[in-house]
Scaffold this motif. Structure first.
Motif, mmCIF file in Angstrom:
data_model
loop_
_atom_site.group_PDB
_atom_site.id
_atom_site.type_symbol
_atom_site.label_atom_id
_atom_site.label_comp_id
_atom_site.label_asym_id
_atom_site.label_seq_id
_atom_site.Cartn_x
_atom_site.Cartn_y
_atom_site.Cartn_z
ATOM 1 N N LEU A 45 0.821 -1.210 0.000
ATOM 2 C CA LEU A 45 0.000 0.000 0.000
ATOM 3 C C LEU A 45 0.857 1.263 0.000
ATOM 4 N N TYR A 46 1.966 1.252 0.739
ATOM 5 C CA TYR A 46 2.855 2.410 0.769
ATOM 6 C C TYR A 46 3.496 2.633 -0.600
ATOM 7 N N ARG A 51 3.678 5.821 -5.699
ATOM 8 C CA ARG A 51 3.465 5.876 -7.145
ATOM 9 C C ARG A 51 2.356 6.861 -7.504
ATOM 10 N N ILE A 52 1.307 6.901 -6.703
ATOM 11 C CA ILE A 52 0.206 7.836 -6.956
ATOM 12 C C ILE A 52 0.689 9.270 -6.750
ATOM 13 N N GLU A 75 -7.927 5.593 -3.320
ATOM 14 C CA GLU A 75 -6.712 6.130 -3.932
ATOM 15 C C GLU A 75 -6.998 7.454 -4.640
ATOM 16 N N MET A 76 -8.129 7.538 -5.315
ATOM 17 C CA MET A 76 -8.501 8.799 -5.968
ATOM 18 C C MET A 76 -8.732 9.886 -4.919
ATOM 19 N N ASP A 77 -9.362 9.511 -3.818
ATOM 20 C CA ASP A 77 -9.584 10.465 -2.732
ATOM 21 C C ASP A 77 -8.253 10.966 -2.193
ATOM 22 N N TRP A 78 -7.289 10.050 -1.984
ATOM 23 C CA TRP A 78 -5.972 10.443 -1.488
ATOM 24 C C TRP A 78 -5.281 11.357 -2.493
#
Length: 129
Positions: A45-46, A51-52, A75-78
């Motif tokens: 996850l990290y 990467r995001i 992930e989009m929210d983050w």
């Protein structure tokens, strides 16, 4: 992981109540397996988070739909919270005009070139996510 945890809890309770010491090695083995699985999940996850974050520097504040398709809602929210936080920070540095970290991002190891996005580039990027 849930099944391992529940089985371990059951064996711990049985070992305590019945005094079955023969279950202790199994309990320890399962516990070590759970810890390892948790470490692996957190590392994965990290890595996705890093990467995001790099995608924000590579593509800017708007991601191509091909990349968004492969990201979870969380992930989009983050990503959206990160880009808003970054924009707030850049505005705070430059007074009224704001400050663009994009112009100096090569100093911190981010790719900033605005190349056209071709199918092969997007495909290569998706494989790494």
């Amino acid at each position: 992981m849930k099944a391992l945890y529940e089985q371990n809890q059951s064996d711990v309770n049985e070992a305590k109540s019945s005094g079955r010491g023969d279950l202790i090695p199994t309990i320890k083995f399962r516990h070590c397996s759970l810890l390892r699985n948790r470490r692996c999940a957190v590392a994965y996850l990290y890595d996705r988070l890093l990467r995001i974050r790099a995608l924000r520097w590579e593509y800017g504040s708007v991601l191509p739909s091909a990349l968004r398709f492969h990201m979870s809602a969380e992930e989009m929210d983050w990503f959206n919270r990160y880009k808003k936080s970054l924009a707030t920070y850049m505005r705070s540095l430059g007074g009224d005009e704001g400050f663009s970290c994009s112009s100096c991002s090569h100093h911190i190891g981010y790719e900033t070139s605005k190349k056209p996005i071709y199918r092969s580039a997007v495909s290569k990027r998706l494989r790494r996510i």
